[in-house]
Design an enzyme around this catalytic site. Sequence first.
Site, PDB file in Angstrom:
ATOM      1  N   ASN A  66     -11.186  -2.525  -5.042  1.00 47.72           N
ATOM      2  CA  ASN A  66     -10.462  -1.564  -5.885  1.00 47.72           C
ATOM      3  C   ASN A  66     -11.187  -1.224  -7.201  1.00 47.72           C
ATOM      4  O   ASN A  66     -10.846  -0.263  -7.883  1.00 47.72           O
ATOM      5  CB  ASN A  66      -9.035  -2.055  -6.201  1.00 47.72           C
TER       6      ASN A  66
ATOM      7  N   ASP B  72       0.827  -1.215   0.000  1.00 50.77           N
ATOM      8  CA  ASP B  72       0.000   0.000   0.000  1.00 50.77           C
ATOM      9  C   ASP B  72       0.861   1.265   0.000  1.00 50.77           C
ATOM     10  O   ASP B  72       1.973   1.269   0.528  1.00 50.77           O
ATOM     11  CB  ASP B  72      -0.924  -0.009   1.229  1.00 50.77           C
TER      12      ASP B  72
END
Length: 242
Positions: A70, A22
């Site tokens: 996502n 991330d």
Amino acid sequence: MPFIKKEAAPASVPEHVAIIMDGNGRWAKKRGLPRTAGHREGAKTLRRIIRDLDSFGVKYATFYCFSTENWSRSEEEVSSLMKLLEDNLDDLVNYKDENIRLRFIGGRERLSENLVKKMENGEKNSVGHTGMTVTLAINYGGRDEIVRTAQKTARLALDGKIAPEDITEELFGRELRADGVPDVDLMIRTGGELRLSNFLIWENSYAELYFTDTLWCDFSKKDLEAALAEFSRRSRRFGDAK
Ligand code: IPE
Ligand code: IPE
Ligand code: MG
């Protein structure tokens, strides 16, 4: 007797490391670049870290590449992430030269034909490899994986192959992760957030969690070494009182 019954021994090198990669967007933003530039840089980090994990003797590594959540990002970002995977899959994991066994988790039905073909080829061409097993999670959701496995085991029961009482943690776990990949020992998340974001909900059940503020693009061999060192200091008791 609970199914999680590992030895409460001092931890050394984790057998299975899972990584939530991330912070790519923030890495790019800091440099005044588009988010997609961060994802391109992140792909380079992935290539490096696979080699580093291998050099430290880790046997299984699983990377979160694209979550079921996502899809809610802009069409532009989603398609550039998908294109990055399509164009670079063979390079992202150099399974041809490095004896790596490549596999994928996540639903394939929303992915392009081209990407699915590359994934299937990667799995097929590395099937006999005896080095580290690298799993890429694409269109992956932990709950989705559990639901799919529930459907699979319900089907087995309906077809008379098992009785409902046969559905134990052991059987369910076996159905959930093909290829005998073990539970996660060490789960690393870069980018500073302190959450699992639907990653490996079942397999992370007794993982040691390690969070770092370092953004994925900046994550280095030294950072990985620090995570592994921290892991080796943890006392894994698995519920025991020792
Ligand atoms: C992780 O980086 C990569 C993916 C989720 C595909 P992000 O894109 O989430 O980066 P941040 O968290 O916005 O910085
Ligand atoms: C998790 O990161 C997904 C991947 C790294 C592929 P996100 O950036 O999507 O997670 P949240 O939104 O912070 O939970
Ligand atoms: Mg993020």
